[in-house]
Scaffold this motif. Structure first.
Motif, PDB file in Angstrom:
ATOM      1  N   GLY A 212      78.849   9.625  45.780  1.00 64.32           N
ATOM      2  CA  GLY A 212      78.982   9.783  47.231  1.00 64.32           C
ATOM      3  C   GLY A 212      80.039  10.804  47.596  1.00 64.32           C
ATOM      4  O   GLY A 212      79.844  11.640  48.481  1.00 64.32           O
ATOM      5  N   VAL A 213      81.178  10.761  46.880  1.00 66.25           N
ATOM      6  CA  VAL A 213      82.249  11.722  47.141  1.00 66.25           C
ATOM      7  C   VAL A 213      81.789  13.135  46.806  1.00 66.25           C
ATOM      8  O   VAL A 213      82.064  14.100  47.535  1.00 66.25           O
ATOM      9  N   VAL A 214      81.047  13.292  45.700  1.00 69.72           N
ATOM     10  CA  VAL A 214      80.560  14.612  45.300  1.00 69.72           C
ATOM     11  C   VAL A 214      79.594  15.173  46.341  1.00 69.72           C
ATOM     12  O   VAL A 214      79.665  16.354  46.718  1.00 69.72           O
ATOM     13  N   VAL A 215      78.688  14.323  46.839  1.00 65.77           N
ATOM     14  CA  VAL A 215      77.719  14.777  47.842  1.00 65.77           C
ATOM     15  C   VAL A 215      78.432  15.212  49.119  1.00 65.77           C
ATOM     16  O   VAL A 215      78.125  16.259  49.698  1.00 65.77           O
ATOM     17  N   ILE A 216      79.403  14.428  49.571  1.00 62.03           N
ATOM     18  CA  ILE A 216      80.147  14.770  50.789  1.00 62.03           C
ATOM     19  C   ILE A 216      80.917  16.075  50.590  1.00 62.03           C
ATOM     20  O   ILE A 216      80.949  16.946  51.478  1.00 62.03           O
ATOM     21  N   ALA A 217      81.537  16.233  49.414  1.00 66.68           N
ATOM     22  CA  ALA A 217      82.287  17.466  49.146  1.00 66.68           C
ATOM     23  C   ALA A 217      81.366  18.684  49.153  1.00 66.68           C
ATOM     24  O   ALA A 217      81.718  19.741  49.696  1.00 66.68           O
ATOM     25  N   LEU A 218      80.172  18.539  48.564  1.00 65.55           N
ATOM     26  CA  LEU A 218      79.221  19.648  48.556  1.00 65.55           C
ATOM     27  C   LEU A 218      78.760  19.998  49.970  1.00 65.55           C
ATOM     28  O   LEU A 218      78.612  21.177  50.308  1.00 65.55           O
ATOM     29  N   LEU A 219      78.539  18.980  50.802  1.00 70.29           N
ATOM     30  CA  LEU A 219      78.137  19.233  52.183  1.00 70.29           C
ATOM     31  C   LEU A 219      79.241  19.968  52.947  1.00 70.29           C
ATOM     32  O   LEU A 219      78.967  20.902  53.708  1.00 70.29           O
ATOM     33  N   VAL A 220      80.493  19.546  52.734  1.00 68.81           N
ATOM     34  CA  VAL A 220      81.621  20.202  53.413  1.00 68.81           C
ATOM     35  C   VAL A 220      81.727  21.659  52.981  1.00 68.81           C
ATOM     36  O   VAL A 220      81.904  22.565  53.804  1.00 68.81           O
ATOM     37  N   VAL A 221      81.593  21.910  51.669  1.00 64.13           N
ATOM     38  CA  VAL A 221      81.673  23.278  51.163  1.00 64.13           C
ATOM     39  C   VAL A 221      80.535  24.132  51.738  1.00 64.13           C
ATOM     40  O   VAL A 221      80.729  25.289  52.127  1.00 64.13           O
TER      41      VAL A 221
END
Length: 382
Positions: free
Chosen positions: A55-64
């Motif tokens: 979940g953290v990885v997906v959110i970080a990718l969306l932010v980037v």
């Protein structure tokens, strides 16, 4: 009873004692040992931790992705060659006609507004467009100049006198480009502006075909009327930009040349500054970048329009000895629309450590404003 019979009976009894009664409860399961409980808890923890990490990885990718797209979409489009654009829109087998450079530049500016990276962002309702403010402000500055140019085409450049009938395509284009810039649904601003571009293209085609209903008049009074609008726009942007520091004297100095104002005008301006009409009030820090990018968008669009005017009105400018003033306007607008390398709009004061981008831009726009005033004077008296 024989021994074989007793053995069989014993086996039957033992089997009956070990089997559960019909319909009865199962014997209680043996409790887990300590090692089994720890292993189950560890396995559950690993599953939950893995889901959290994903979940953290997906959110970080969306932010980037959002930040990356927003950064790319915030880059100002490159300037285009006015002469080459005119030849491209007219076609290789059609010779340019008076006014074709101005109309072709308006078409190209509008097309860039709609089809640059990210498209038209001023009415976006989804990220990253909805959280961006710099590029939407730039777009509104471009749209402001585009509306002024199309309005002048409709009311001045295409009419021989005040009683002349207006061109239908220009009337349509003027109406479409004045549609609400924030409209996003049925119809959207993009749809209306596309129709405005199509109307300008029809007018350009009719001009190229020498249609009597699609005329363009190269006259000093037509150009002077357009420059009066430009003068007011540049003066307004100069004051709004210099208000980033809230210095009344600096704002008055950048808004217009003191030599061009009579004592009555200077007194009226000082009175307006003292009453807090917007001249002496400092721009809120949250709006400084919006004003800056709106002025940049206007400068970018006006630069191309001035280059087109220098081509179409070359005989008039030469006759009025106004070529130097026109080149001064173009030169200052070139500087005003140069690429900004700083990721943020700095707002320093005086000779401090940080620059003030708003004051730098206000200086260039004020110089352009002074050159426009000189140009208008030469057109009237030269």
């Amino acid at each position: 009873m024989s021994n074989a019979t007793l053995s069989d009976a014993d086996r039957i009894l033992r089997a009956d004692e070990g089997a559960p009664a019909a319909g009865g409860a199962q014997p209680p399961a043996e409790p887990e040992t300590g090692n089994d409980a720890e292993e189950t808890a560890a396995r559950t923890g690993r599953d939950g931790g893995g889901a959290l990490r994903w979940g953290v990885v997906v959110i970080a990718l969306l932010v980037v992705a959002v930040v990356g797209l927003g950064t790319w979409w915030s880059v100002q489009p490159d300037k285009f060659d006015v002469q080459a654009n005119t030849e491209e829109l007219l076609g290789a087998d059609v010779s340019p006609v008076p006014g074709s450079a101005i109309v072709a530049s308006a078409i190209k500016v509008a097309d860039t507004l709609l089809h640059k990276p990210g498209g038209y962002l001023h009415n976006d309702m989804t990220p990253p467009g909805i959280i961006m403010d710099n590029m939407p402000s730039w777009e509104y500055g471009v749209l402001t100049e585009l509306r002024d140019s199309v309005r002048s085409l409709r009311n001045d450049f295409s009419r021989s006198q005040s009683q002349s009938v207006e061109n239908e395509s220009l009337r349509k284009a003027d109406s479409e480009f004045n549609f609400d810039a924030k409209a996003w649904f049925l119809p959207s601003a993009e749809q209306e502006y596309e129709q405005g571009i199509a109307a300008l293209q029809r007018y350009l085609s009719a001009m190229a075909e020498r249609d009597p209903q699609a005329q363009f008049y190269i006259r000093a009074d037509n150009l002077a009327a357009y420059l009066q609008v430009v003068e007011k726009r540049l003066g307004s942007f100069g004051q709004r930009l210099s208000a980033s520091v809230g210095d009344e004297e600096l704002t008055a100095a950048l808004s217009a040349r003191p030599a061009d104002r009579t004592p009555q005008e200077g007194q009226a301006q000082s009175t307006a500054a003292g009453t807090g009409s917007g001249t002496g009030s400092r721009t809120p820090w949250t709006e400084i970048d919006n004003v800056f990018f709106e002025a940049r968008g206007y400068s970018w669009a006006l630069l191309h329009m001035m280059k087109a005017i220098a081509i179409d009105f070359a005989p008039v400018l030469k006759d009025k000895n106004a070529e130097v003033s026109m080149q001064q306007v173009i030169r200052d607008l070139e500087y005003a629309s140069m690429r900004k390398w700083s990721p943020v709009v700095l707002n320093g004061h005086g000779f401090g450590l940080l620059a003030n981008h708003s004051l730098v831009l206000a200086s260039y726009m004020s110089r352009a404003n002074a050159a426009v005033i000189d140009l208008g004077t030469l057109l009237e008296r030269g």
